[in-house]
Scaffold this active site. Structure first.
Site, PDB file in Angstrom:
ATOM      1  N   LYS A 146     -48.111  25.131  70.287  1.00  0.00           N
ATOM      2  CA  LYS A 146     -47.297  25.038  71.515  1.00  0.00           C
ATOM      3  C   LYS A 146     -45.889  24.524  71.172  1.00  0.00           C
ATOM      4  O   LYS A 146     -45.366  23.564  71.766  1.00  0.00           O
ATOM      5  CB  LYS A 146     -47.982  24.150  72.570  1.00  0.00           C
ATOM      6  CG  LYS A 146     -47.654  24.622  73.980  1.00  0.00           C
ATOM      7  CD  LYS A 146     -48.619  24.127  75.010  1.00  0.00           C
ATOM      8  CE  LYS A 146     -48.106  24.349  76.414  1.00  0.00           C
ATOM      9  NZ  LYS A 146     -47.767  25.720  76.782  1.00  0.00           N
TER      10      LYS A 146
HETATM   11  C1  LIG Z   1     -48.792  31.052  74.853  1.00  0.00           C
HETATM   12  C2  LIG Z   1     -49.803  30.398  75.735  1.00  0.00           C
HETATM   13  N1  LIG Z   1     -51.076  30.815  75.681  1.00  0.00           N
HETATM   14  C3  LIG Z   1     -52.022  30.265  76.458  1.00  0.00           C
HETATM   15  C4  LIG Z   1     -51.728  29.257  77.346  1.00  0.00           C
HETATM   16  C5  LIG Z   1     -52.825  28.649  78.174  1.00  0.00           C
HETATM   17  O1  LIG Z   1     -53.106  27.354  77.736  1.00  0.00           O
HETATM   18  P1  LIG Z   1     -53.646  26.237  78.722  1.00  0.00           P
HETATM   19  O2  LIG Z   1     -54.822  26.812  79.402  1.00  0.00           O
HETATM   20  O3  LIG Z   1     -53.988  25.094  77.829  1.00  0.00           O
HETATM   21  O4  LIG Z   1     -52.549  25.925  79.664  1.00  0.00           O
HETATM   22  C6  LIG Z   1     -50.410  28.803  77.440  1.00  0.00           C
HETATM   23  C7  LIG Z   1     -50.050  27.729  78.370  1.00  0.00           C
HETATM   24  O5  LIG Z   1     -50.044  26.591  78.058  1.00  0.00           O
HETATM   25  C8  LIG Z   1     -49.428  29.370  76.609  1.00  0.00           C
HETATM   26  O6  LIG Z   1     -48.163  28.963  76.670  1.00  0.00           O
END
Ligand SMILES: Cc1ncc(COP(=O)(O)O)c(C=O)c1O
Length: 310
Positions: free
Chosen positions: A155
């Site tokens: 992230k």
């Molecule tokens: C690239 C990406 N994939 C998937 C997710 C989904 O992750 P989460 O369910 O932890 O928010 C996010 C969001 O945070 C994201 O930015």
């Protein structure tokens, strides 16, 4: 309602939280962040900061990837967030954005010998995608970054250039969202969401090795599918053409919640309407994120604004 920040170890209105224009993270994307939802329960008059411990654990893990040191434990970060949400004065759904970054105001490409800093902002953020009516998607001409380039599990701010390129291309071509493939052409995820398919009655989602962010909503949905519907999720490689023959398809994410996908590359998914499994998962998810189900107490961090201010 002014947005509030915890910045430079103090609480302050967002308008007072400023960084210098030479800040390393601004130039090189050397930062990582989280997105956490504070779901307002108007009956109980409290927020449920959903799976906040898991979000902060992921952020502290990701700080290690970027060689950053944030001087707070997960519990301390939760406590700071609780105070910030209380100070914000909101009595509706909020979105919490913690961000850890290389804060030295210096030119030079590296991770070492630099200062780190950290802030949290509380604001609002309506659902990123249309969860009620579903979305139309395309597969992107941009490929998802690989773990050997910038670790997607991290992230990391710089990665979101990849997501932004894909999202804007999709939007300019008349779609709601992009689906990114890996370098070798397997389905990875959306610009800010994980993806699930229902194929032959089974729930399928790409594995961590296909450069996905290991989503907390993804994990929530897998557990709800198992516990509430008795459906196991298969984590395996997904071909692009499997998207076209899926009975159902949906995105998951903190920003997007559970967003049904009704069309991909001009092909309707299943009947072209929200599928049965998707709808059931949406229903369970909507109830669970308010913090009322004792079965999922581990996922809840409940904050009553008055107590947070006391
Ligand atoms: C690239 C990406 N994939 C998937 C997710 C989904 O992750 P989460 O369910 O932890 O928010 C996010 C969001 O945070 C994201 O930015």
């Amino acid at each position: 309602m002014p947005d509030y920040a915890f910045f430079h170890k103090q609480f302050m209105p967002l308008s007072e939280a400023k960084i210098g224009i030479l800040t390393h993270a601004l130039h090189y994307g050397t930062a990582c962040f989280e997105g956490i939802r504070g779901n307002w329960d108007s009956e109980q008059e409290r927020f449920c900061l959903f799976r906040i411990q898991d979000h902060y654990k992921r952020m502290l893990d990701n700080c290690r990837i970027l060689r950053m040191d944030i001087p707070y434990s997960t519990d301390e970060l939760c406590q700071l967030t609780k105070e910030l949400v209380g100070k914000s004065g909101y009595q509706k759904d909020v979105y919490i954005r913690p961000l850890a970054y290389k804060s030295s105001e210096t030119v030079g490409i590296r991770l070492h010998n630099m200062e780190d800093d950290f802030f949290i902002v509380v604001t609002t953020f309506p659902s990123y995608l249309d969860t009620e009516n579903g979305v139309r998607c395309c597969t992107s001409s941009w490929r998802r970054v690989d773990d050997t380039m910038i670790p997607p599990r991290g992230k990391i701010c710089g990665i979101y250039v990849n997501s932004s390129l894909a999202k804007t291309e999709a939007w300019e071509n008349g779609f709601d969202e992009a689906i990114l493939l890996t370098q070798d052409g397997h389905v990875s995820e959306g610009s800010g969401e994980n993806i699930f398919l229902v194929l032959g009655g089974e729930l399928v989602t790409p594995p961590s090795s296909d450069n996905i962010l290991m989503g907390i909503t993804r994990d929530t949905v897998m557990k709800l599918a198992k516990n509430e519907l008795g459906i196991d999720t298969i984590e395996r490689r997904v071909d692009r053409s499997e998207l076209y023959i899926a009975e159902e398809c949906f995105f998951t994410g903190t920003a997007a919640n559970i967003a049904p996908i009704l069309e991909i590359d001009h092909r309707p998914i299943g009947t072209g309407e929200i599928g049965k499994i998707t709808a059931k998962l949406q229903k369970f998810f909507a109830a669970v994120i308010l913090g009322r189900n004792p079965k999922y107490a581990d996922w809840y961090y409940l904050v009553s604004p008055k107590a947070a201010m006391a």
